[in-house]
Each structure stands twice: as C-alpha cells, then as structure tokens.
Design an enzyme around this catalytic site. Sequence first.
Site, PDB file in Angstrom:
ATOM      1  CG  HIS A 208     -46.497  34.306 -21.139  1.00 38.93           C
ATOM      2  ND1 HIS A 208     -45.591  33.351 -20.756  1.00 38.93           N
ATOM      3  CD2 HIS A 208     -47.599  34.086 -20.382  1.00 38.93           C
ATOM      4  CE1 HIS A 208     -46.121  32.583 -19.804  1.00 38.93           C
ATOM      5  NE2 HIS A 208     -47.353  33.015 -19.565  1.00 38.93           N
ATOM      6  CB  CYS A 241     -53.056  32.334 -13.174  1.00 33.13           C
ATOM      7  SG  CYS A 241     -52.750  33.350 -11.714  1.00 33.13           S
ATOM      8  CG  ASN A 250     -49.191  28.989 -20.014  1.00 33.03           C
ATOM      9  OD1 ASN A 250     -49.717  28.704 -18.951  1.00 33.03           O
ATOM     10  ND2 ASN A 250     -48.085  29.704 -20.103  1.00 33.03           N
TER      11      ASN A 250
END
Lengths: 321, 321
Positions: A208, A241, A250
């Site tokens: 991820h 974040c 992402n």
Amino acid sequence: MVPTKNPRLYIHEVSVRDGFQIEPEFIPTEQKVALVNALSRTGVAKIEVTSFTSPRAIPGLADAEAVMGRIDRVPGVQYAALVPNVRGCERALACQVDEVNVVMSASQSHNVANLRMTPEQSLGQFADIAKLVDSKAFLNASLSTAFGCPFEGQVPLSRVLEMIDRFSDIGIEGVTLCDTTGVGNPRQVMEACLAVQDRWPAMVFTAHFHDTRGMGLANALAALQAGIVRFDASLGGLGGCPFAPGASGNVCTEDLVHMFEAMGCDTGVDLDGLLDLARLLPDIVKHGVPGQVAKAGPSTRRYPLPAGQDDAGQTAGAFCS
Amino acid sequence: MVPTKNPRLYIHEVSVRDGFQIEPEFIPTEQKVALVNALSRTGVAKIEVTSFTSPRAIPGLADAEAVMGRIDRVPGVQYAALVPNVRGCERALACQVDEVNVVMSASQSHNVANLRMTPEQSLGQFADIAKLVDSKAFLNASLSTAFGCPFEGQVPLSRVLEMIDRFSDIGIEGVTLCDTTGVGNPRQVMEACLAVQDRWPAMVFTAHFHDTRGMGLANALAALQAGIVRFDASLGGLGGCPFAPGASGNVCTEDLVHMFEAMGCDTGVDLDGLLDLARLLPDIVKHGVPGQVAKAGPSTRRYPLPAGQDDAGQTAGAFCS
C-alpha cells in the site's frame, strides 16, 4: 529484475474508504454506492468499501451500514471494511463483509495520533477482534508507517517484523505494508517485501503506497520485483494522511494498472473502464485529482499529426527530446 | 534488483533548455544565467544550457549566445547545448560548449514534426556535425521517441538499435534514450537499456524520461537496475512535448535525486540546495510545477505531533493507512 513469468496481480481499490474519509465534503451515500458498483465491474479484486469508525471521528463515512447494505455484491470481488475496534467489527460482521481490515501503526506516536491508542492497546483490540471474526471473514491487518513515520522518522524493518510476529500469533491471515506518508524508497520496499514473505510464506501480503514524494509507482515496481502480487490503490490518487500533507495521496489505481498492464502483467482490470470512472471523480469530490493517465491518456494513445504537417515538415519544429 | 554496489550516478539538468523552450513567456537572460550558475553549484554533472536553434522556431532560447557567454563555468560540470544542424553547431562551438547534443527521433513522423527533416536528412546533418565537432566537444545524440511515438505508437527496439548503429558509424560518443511523451514502461526500459549497453559497451548511455503517465521514476529505477548511471532530468519537472500534452513534463530532478539518494546511491547532488532552487521556479516561470518533493519535503522530514496530542491520544483519530 522484472519477473519473467508474468504473475496475476490483484488490485485492491481503497478510494471509497481511504480517499473519501479525508474529503472535506460528505459524499452522498448514493454516489458511494454507485461508485462501488461501477468499480465492482472493472475487474478489481477487492474494494475497501467503508470504515466502521465513529461518525464523530470520520463523519465522511458515517453511512457505513447504508453503503454496505445497498451495494451489489459481484461474485469474485471481495468487499472489505476497515474496523477500528470490537464495536466496529461487530457492525462490519453484521453487514457480512468479506474482509475485516484492522489498522495500526508500526510507530508509537503515529498509532496514538491516528488511532488514539497505544500500540499495545491496538494489539489487544486485534486479539479481541480476531476472536470475534473467527472465520466469518478474512482478517487482514494494515500496518501503517511501515516504511517511516512522519513524527519519528525511520522505522526499522525489525519493528515491522516484530509487529507481524504479533499479528501472526493473533491469527491474522493477511498483512498490508502501508507507506502512509510516502517516505519509503524502492530499495527499502524490496528488502522489506522479500523479508516478510521469506519469514511468513503462508501470510497474504499486500503493498500500500502513497505517492507523496513521487515514488509510488517506483515502489510498486520494487514490490512486484520482490514477489508481491496484491496492491492497494486509490482511484484518481485520492487519499493521503492529514499528518503529512503533500500534493499527492495514495498511489493512483488507474496509473498503477496502466503501468502493470503495459509491462505485460495481468491485473484483471479493464483499464478503459477504470479511466472512465476516474474521469468522473473530480465531479464527485469537487476538486482535481492527481492521477495522470486519466489526463494524458494511456501510452497507446495516438495523437493527430500537427496541422499542416506533411513529409516536408511544414510546421515549425519543436525540438523536444 | 537494485545493484548491491551503489554506483555513482550522474545527473544532467535540462530545465533551462528542455523546460524553458516550451514556456510561453520568455525567461529573461539574467534569470537563465543565474539559474545555470546556481545549478552548477548543486553538484549536477551536466547542464544542458540552451539550444542553438533558430529564434523563429524556439523564441524562448533566442539568447543562446548571451547565456553561454555569461554563465560561470564551474570545474567538473559539463555545459552542453542542443544543436539542430551545422549552423547551430558552428554557433555552439564558437561558445566553447563542452558537449554538442544532436537530436532526432526514432520514429519518422515525430522526426518530421519535431525537426522538419526526414530521419535520413537528420542523419546527414549528424555526419556533417560530427566532422565539424571533430574532438572540440563531446558529441552526444538524443534519440527521441525511443520508447514510443505519439503519432505512430510502438517503436520496436530493433529500430532503436538500428539508429544507434548509424550514430556509432558517424562517430557519436554518447546516446540518450528519450521517452519523449512518457509512454515507456519499466520492463521495456530495462530490456532496451540492457540491450544497448550489451551491444555498445564503450558508448556513453543516458536515460531521459518524461513523467506524462506517472512512470518517470519507475522507469528511472528500471534503467538504474539495468546499469544506466546517467540521467537527464528537469528541475521542478519542467518540460514536455507539445505534440502530446499531459499534466507532467520531464522527470523532476529533485524528485529523482531524492529517490536515488534515499536508496543509498551517490548522485553527487546536494538535495537541499536543489530543493531551494526548485522552490524558486514557480516565480521564474509564473506557474506551478509538478515536482512533488519540493512541496511535501524530503522523506526525512519530521512533522510536529498534532496539537493537544499526548500519550493518551487526546486528538480525534484519522484512521489513515
């Protein structure tokens, strides 16, 4: 090097959870359901649909039950949800999720900031959740800050291995290594991915990445080279974040699929269908998104010759290299 | 895999040529000179300073002689210029460039659109230029569309090898493989880089990527893994190809250096100094630039804990993974 035998890759779409949870405006439930349903038909292997957190903590996902209840379940697609604690797990299981995804950070201070728990408290919750899940759903743990922490800096691989040891003891079946703030580099990613697979060959590992510093696809390449075949990614590159803001979030699903497919890998995903959805995103979230292939078109795109162009070159040269 | 023995890498800065040539507003000569001088002190190995093209074709670089004449020559830094034809080469040599960089495309239609010449006409010019350069400067050829053409699509590796054969016959000493419109993928890059180095071990190869589809750093990683140690890059990610527009241009120097240094490679470049320059760029070009590390900060950046944060976690959780 790139594996010579092209592996089947599995793309996990996280935009509706990891992306939407930080959107300042609430995305209407119907739009979430429509997007999940459309994503289900693109060939992604898994969709992280929502998060069973407190509506006070994540107001954008306050409609978790409604979304889970209304989506179509397409056979072959796994429908996962993030679960912060036992109460959230009970809610998720009541909605018949295919996967319960628990989350904690490899670094203490990020765990406290992100989850309002110490790492030991998180592990205690994980143990209780594992008992509750039993075998009613697949149990995955997302290990945040696995490649570095915005508050503490470097996170040693030994700490990551220590956490996975604890996960394994609890009975967790899959671990997602999360580069929460986009600080990991390809060498580090390759070393970590090789180490964890070597130590836990039966564990299901997922990578991820965040593209905060432009390394998202390079890190995905490194993970692939290390044998990882499961990747979290977010349509349009939504997400990020809040503790470490940057221009990108992402790793972008359509950019990731585009690269892997161009390399000859089989992601199972219909890139054109995914691009159609990505191009709807700015209207849904009411701002631009970082994904690049939706803007530039896939690498197979052909452009018309410049106006007036003929073999004698009647246009002015551009001298691009 | 990533080479275990960290190679010394050489970064070639192309923003002042490849970037500025497509800027709609003329960058004042003094600003170009100041930027070249500042870049010279960051540790980059080479700067492509300008292009000795017709001011009608590239008005933004109409001050080629003035820029070349006024910059400080820092020992150890190579000062290159792009040269489109014999007349341009004469002008470049009169300015004592360290390197003459000729350019042509691997694909016919891009060569015609970009240079107003057929490939055979370009090769004819190259031969004349080679005679003129003799050994007064290093002679490099940038091969555009080496990984694909915006008009013709795929460019087979055999075509790239055929062109390098011709370059080699002419006496060209270095070849830059250019992914002009950002269509190359890491597998293709690795195969091409391995093939050309295997066939011409004495030729000096450089990789030149564009980030049009987000693959710039992944392709650079693949080239590094294939043994390439020289990389063109553009401060801020300036640049692009007008025939295939996208959100991003050339691979961004500071993002590339950041990744390589994080991996433990020695680029010779002072990243902090480079980031300081990158942050000046939006004022110089009067628009934002795509580079990400200048916005997010390097991966070593530490953020303060959220306000009110203590060990008991008094802030609301963010649940980012």
